[in-house]
Write a protein that holds these residues in place. Sequence first.
Motif, short mmCIF file in Angstrom:
data_model
loop_
_atom_site.label_atom_id
_atom_site.label_comp_id
_atom_site.label_asym_id
_atom_site.label_seq_id
_atom_site.Cartn_x
_atom_site.Cartn_y
_atom_site.Cartn_z
N THR A 242 -2.00 -1.75 2.51
CA THR A 242 -1.03 -2.55 1.64
C THR A 242 -0.11 -2.93 2.59
OG1 THR A 242 0.16 -0.62 1.15
CG2 THR A 242 -1.44 -1.06 -0.30
N SER B 235 5.57 1.30 3.38
CA SER B 235 6.07 0.18 2.59
C SER B 235 7.46 -0.23 2.88
CB SER B 235 5.75 0.46 1.21
OG SER B 235 4.46 0.65 0.97
N GLN C 122 -3.04 1.02 -5.24
CA GLN C 122 -2.24 1.72 -4.40
C GLN C 122 -3.04 3.20 -4.59
OE1 GLN C 122 1.77 1.09 -5.56
NE2 GLN C 122 2.23 0.32 -3.61
#
Length: 332
Positions: A292, A207, A160
């Motif tokens: 991600t 996220s 990340q």
Amino acid sequence: MPPIATPIAVRAITWDPSLEETLAHAADAQPSSVLARTRPGVTPSMPVDAGVRVHSVHRRAVNLRVGDELVALVSAALDDAPATVRVPVEDWTALQVRQGDPASIGPDGFRIETVQGPIAVLTSSATAWAPAEICLCALSDGQLLRAEATIAATPAPVQQSAFGSAAAALLTERVAALEEALRRRDPSAITAAAAGLLGLGEGLTPSGDDVLTGLAFVSAQRGTRLHGALASLAAALDDEEERTTLLSVATVRHALKARAQHGLHELIQAVRDGDDERIRDAALHVAGIGHTSGTDILSGVRLALRTEAALRSASAPVPATSSSGIIPKEQA
């Protein structure tokens, strides 16, 4: 005489047939073809659909803002998905499409006005994308936990960014709070915990939003105890949507209706069938979404599966009602 721009026309490969309503409304106000708006001897007119603009541009996708909704025109290499049209364009940036470019809708497709001339995307010959309906009613809590463990073994993406790493601890804390609220079936706590995830993280779909997408998509399938949490999850989005991006809002809203990228449909079908190999393959495919995003979506799927297992192992059964999403045995 100014030069006449000749439209570039591409024929869509597949598309979400729910967009037919969008095109049907456009046909009343804009009856001409998206190819037929440049007449010899005149400068191409601006689109009548003044509210339609290019929202964002990526190499393999262009998002059009149509009122409060988004329509995605994506490369054939990407999945079918809600409000999405797949077209044979490998690189939208090479066509000089830019954020803010005006666009229009006709009965036969979409048109974007670029600095190099108009681009028409024709939908009339596209194949409809219609994912099969999924019912998870026959799965035991043990089968759900086995699927969750199989998905958990999916390799994580590259490391990340610094911002993403900084948000990771807070994300874990808030996901845990949401899981507890779901297990307690506490509507207000579910809404508060879900709102805390909105906009948490980086990217066009942060996220926290991706986790909510995975959770909402599984919860919205037929035959889940989590079906009862959908109203609380939707309330968080209604109350706090300004915390996040328009793309995230659209994605989560589709997931609340059991609609997502095709890879997620394949994953949940594999879960329903108890096919570990297909679960692994589908999870790996989903993990490849974005930087991600795919891994975060899988976190939401895993949250849903283990919470659903906990709810099914509880002593008090959930009535088979339309609101709960449970299918009576005679209808299963």
